[in-house]
Design a protein around this motif. Structure first.
Motif, short mmCIF file in Angstrom:
data_model
loop_
_atom_site.label_atom_id
_atom_site.label_comp_id
_atom_site.label_asym_id
_atom_site.label_seq_id
_atom_site.Cartn_x
_atom_site.Cartn_y
_atom_site.Cartn_z
N ASP A 28 0.94 -1.79 0.41
CA ASP A 28 -0.13 0.06 -0.14
C ASP A 28 0.69 1.23 -0.39
O ASP A 28 0.30 2.48 0.17
N HIS A 29 1.89 0.97 0.00
CA HIS A 29 3.36 2.17 -0.27
C HIS A 29 2.42 3.47 -1.62
O HIS A 29 2.75 2.58 -2.56
N PRO A 30 2.77 3.98 -1.08
CA PRO A 30 2.78 5.43 -2.97
C PRO A 30 3.04 4.89 -3.49
O PRO A 30 2.60 4.94 -4.77
N GLU A 31 4.18 4.64 -3.54
CA GLU A 31 5.37 4.30 -4.93
C GLU A 31 4.57 3.17 -5.68
O GLU A 31 5.07 2.79 -6.69
N VAL A 32 4.55 1.98 -4.87
CA VAL A 32 3.38 0.92 -5.53
C VAL A 32 2.44 1.00 -6.28
O VAL A 32 1.97 0.46 -7.16
N VAL A 33 1.73 1.60 -5.23
CA VAL A 33 0.29 2.05 -5.86
C VAL A 33 0.84 2.91 -7.03
O VAL A 33 -0.47 2.63 -8.18
N ALA A 34 1.76 3.67 -7.20
CA ALA A 34 1.30 4.48 -8.47
C ALA A 34 2.04 3.92 -9.12
O ALA A 34 2.77 4.44 -10.52
N ARG A 35 3.29 2.89 -9.14
CA ARG A 35 4.13 1.91 -10.06
C ARG A 35 5.20 2.58 -10.59
O ARG A 35 5.16 3.07 -11.15
N LYS A 36 5.19 3.47 -9.15
CA LYS A 36 6.54 4.04 -9.67
C LYS A 36 8.23 3.28 -9.36
O LYS A 36 8.35 2.18 -8.99
N LEU A 37 8.65 2.30 -10.80
CA LEU A 37 9.48 1.18 -10.62
C LEU A 37 11.09 1.84 -10.23
O LEU A 37 11.75 2.89 -9.42
N PRO A 38 11.01 0.45 -9.37
CA PRO A 38 12.27 0.81 -8.49
C PRO A 38 13.49 1.25 -8.61
O PRO A 38 13.56 1.02 -9.77
N GLU A 39 14.53 1.65 -7.73
CA GLU A 39 15.94 2.28 -8.46
C GLU A 39 16.69 0.99 -9.31
O GLU A 39 16.53 -0.16 -8.81
N GLU A 40 17.31 1.00 -9.75
CA GLU A 40 18.54 -0.21 -10.37
C GLU A 40 19.78 -0.14 -9.18
O GLU A 40 19.69 0.42 -8.51
N PRO A 41 20.32 -1.63 -9.20
CA PRO A 41 20.86 -2.27 -10.51
C PRO A 41 19.55 -3.28 -9.67
O PRO A 41 19.40 -3.19 -7.98
N TRP A 42 18.28 -4.33 -10.86
CA TRP A 42 17.39 -5.22 -10.15
C TRP A 42 18.02 -6.24 -10.26
O TRP A 42 18.93 -6.75 -11.34
N LEU A 43 18.75 -6.57 -8.95
CA LEU A 43 19.62 -8.15 -8.35
C LEU A 43 18.25 -9.58 -8.63
O LEU A 43 17.62 -10.19 -7.44
N TRP A 44 19.06 -10.70 -9.78
CA TRP A 44 17.85 -11.84 -9.38
C TRP A 44 18.73 -12.75 -8.04
O TRP A 44 19.52 -12.30 -7.64
N THR A 45 17.47 -13.94 -8.02
CA THR A 45 17.55 -14.42 -6.55
C THR A 45 18.17 -15.60 -6.82
O THR A 45 18.26 -16.24 -7.85
N ASP A 46 17.94 -16.27 -5.84
CA ASP A 46 18.03 -18.24 -6.21
C ASP A 46 17.52 -18.15 -6.69
O ASP A 46 17.44 -19.45 -7.15
N ASP A 47 16.17 -17.79 -7.10
CA ASP A 47 15.32 -18.12 -7.85
C ASP A 47 15.74 -18.21 -9.19
O ASP A 47 15.80 -19.15 -9.86
N THR A 48 16.18 -17.36 -9.98
CA THR A 48 17.13 -17.57 -10.81
C THR A 48 18.21 -18.03 -11.58
O THR A 48 17.94 -19.14 -12.39
N GLU A 49 18.66 -18.53 -10.36
CA GLU A 49 20.24 -19.64 -10.68
C GLU A 49 19.39 -20.34 -10.62
O GLU A 49 20.66 -21.60 -11.38
N MET A 50 18.88 -21.38 -9.84
CA MET A 50 18.83 -22.65 -9.81
C MET A 50 17.84 -22.97 -11.30
O MET A 50 18.37 -23.81 -10.97
N ALA A 51 16.87 -21.63 -12.10
CA ALA A 51 16.55 -21.95 -13.13
C ALA A 51 17.09 -22.12 -14.10
O ALA A 51 17.00 -22.79 -15.11
N CYS A 52 18.39 -21.26 -13.91
CA CYS A 52 19.34 -21.38 -15.13
C CYS A 52 20.24 -22.78 -15.18
O CYS A 52 20.43 -23.24 -15.68
#
Length: 285
Positions: A28-52
């Motif tokens: 419910d934070h205003p930035e999420v509600v307003a769809r303001k993209l998060p600052e960079e960098p966007w780093l992936w997690t174990d989800d992606t590492e194992m999917a790779c």
């Protein structure tokens, strides 16, 4: 077998994972509600590492070779990627040469029912496409390497089947997508929640999350139903689906990875600005 489609699916998974990992603000934070993209960098997690690792084994072997998959998981394990403690212990033992077969069944007193098998499964469904017997077989084989509990496997099967259905019918969504998955998921917590997701397909996100779970337990039955609901509910828009996940999920990166992977199995267009902000797939892939 379609390695190119599986790679496109993997990219959608990684983007959903990286976006979710960067969305640390409450829904419910205003930035999420307003769809303001998060600052960079966007780093992936174990989800992606194992999917790779799963994608790499499928491309090399044409199927899930469990020993090769376990070895790849252990070889590419990065402790900074946010692995759960159970998986960290398992991979450490595998690195020391112990058998994954004994370790996976012993964890959590009978196998883990966490969401780790499901979070990486979408590229598998895209890889095998219409060959559902192979999708089902390889989904189970891939899950039990780390998550051998019945519910953990059921969640993995559900995600893989959803991706395979989208690969065959790229615009499939809504209740039809969820109903297409249900016959392949055995009775249990995951199946019951997916049946609820069908009933809630036209509900608002907070109502759906209240009944389906938000990933707080990091269990298959607490994660997969919401992720597939989001993918089905917003099957025409990757952005809408992922912003919905950001608004209601607790384990945003894993719910986002599953949702993004399933959507990318059918609809390959990813938002360019999101892709620019996100970490690319690893060089070893």
């Amino acid at each position: 077998m379609n390695a190119d489609l599986a790679l496109a699916c993997l990219r959608g998974l990684a983007l959903g994972d990286a976006f979710g990992a960067r969305c640390t603000l409450p829904g419910d934070h205003p930035e999420v509600v307003a769809r303001k993209l998060p600052e960079e960098p966007w780093l992936w997690t174990d989800d992606t590492e194992m999917a790779c690792s799963l994608y790499a084994v499928l491309r090399r072997c044409g199927r899930v070779d469990q020993d090769a998959l376990a070895a790849s998981f252990a070889a590419h394990y990065d402790p900074d990627r946010g692995y759960g403690p159970g998986t960290e212990r398992l991979l450490a033992h595998i690195r020391r040469g112990e058998s994954w077969r004994a370790l996976a069944s012993q964890s959590f007193g009978g196998g883990s029912w966490g969401n780790g098998g499901a979070m990486r499964a979408a590229p598998l469904g895209a890889f095998h496409g219409a060959d559902l017997p192979r999708v089902l077989q390889d989904a189970e084989r891939s899950s039990v390497v780390t998550h051998s509990h019945f519910e953990g496997v059921a969640g993995t099967v559900a995600v893989a089947v959803a991706a395979s259905l989208r690969a065959v019918t790229p615009q499939l969504g809504g209740a039809e997508l969820l109903q297409g998955v249900l016959p392949f998921v055995p009775p249990g917590k995951v199946r019951t929640a997916l049946e609820t997701a069908v009933r809630l397909i036209d509900a608002d996100a907070r109502t759906a999350a209240a009944e389906l779970g938000v990933g707080r337990e990091m269990a298959a039955h607490d994660t997969v139903p919401l992720a597939l609901w989001a993918a089905a509910r917003h099957h025409r828009s990757y952005e809408d689906a992922l912003w919905t996940v950001a608004q209601v999920a607790d384990d945003v990166d894993t719910v986002g990875a599953i949702t993004g992977g399933v959507l990318a199995a059918g609809e390959h267009r990813l938002p360019e600005e999101w892709v620019r902000r996100a970490e690319p797939l690893p060089g070893w892939l």
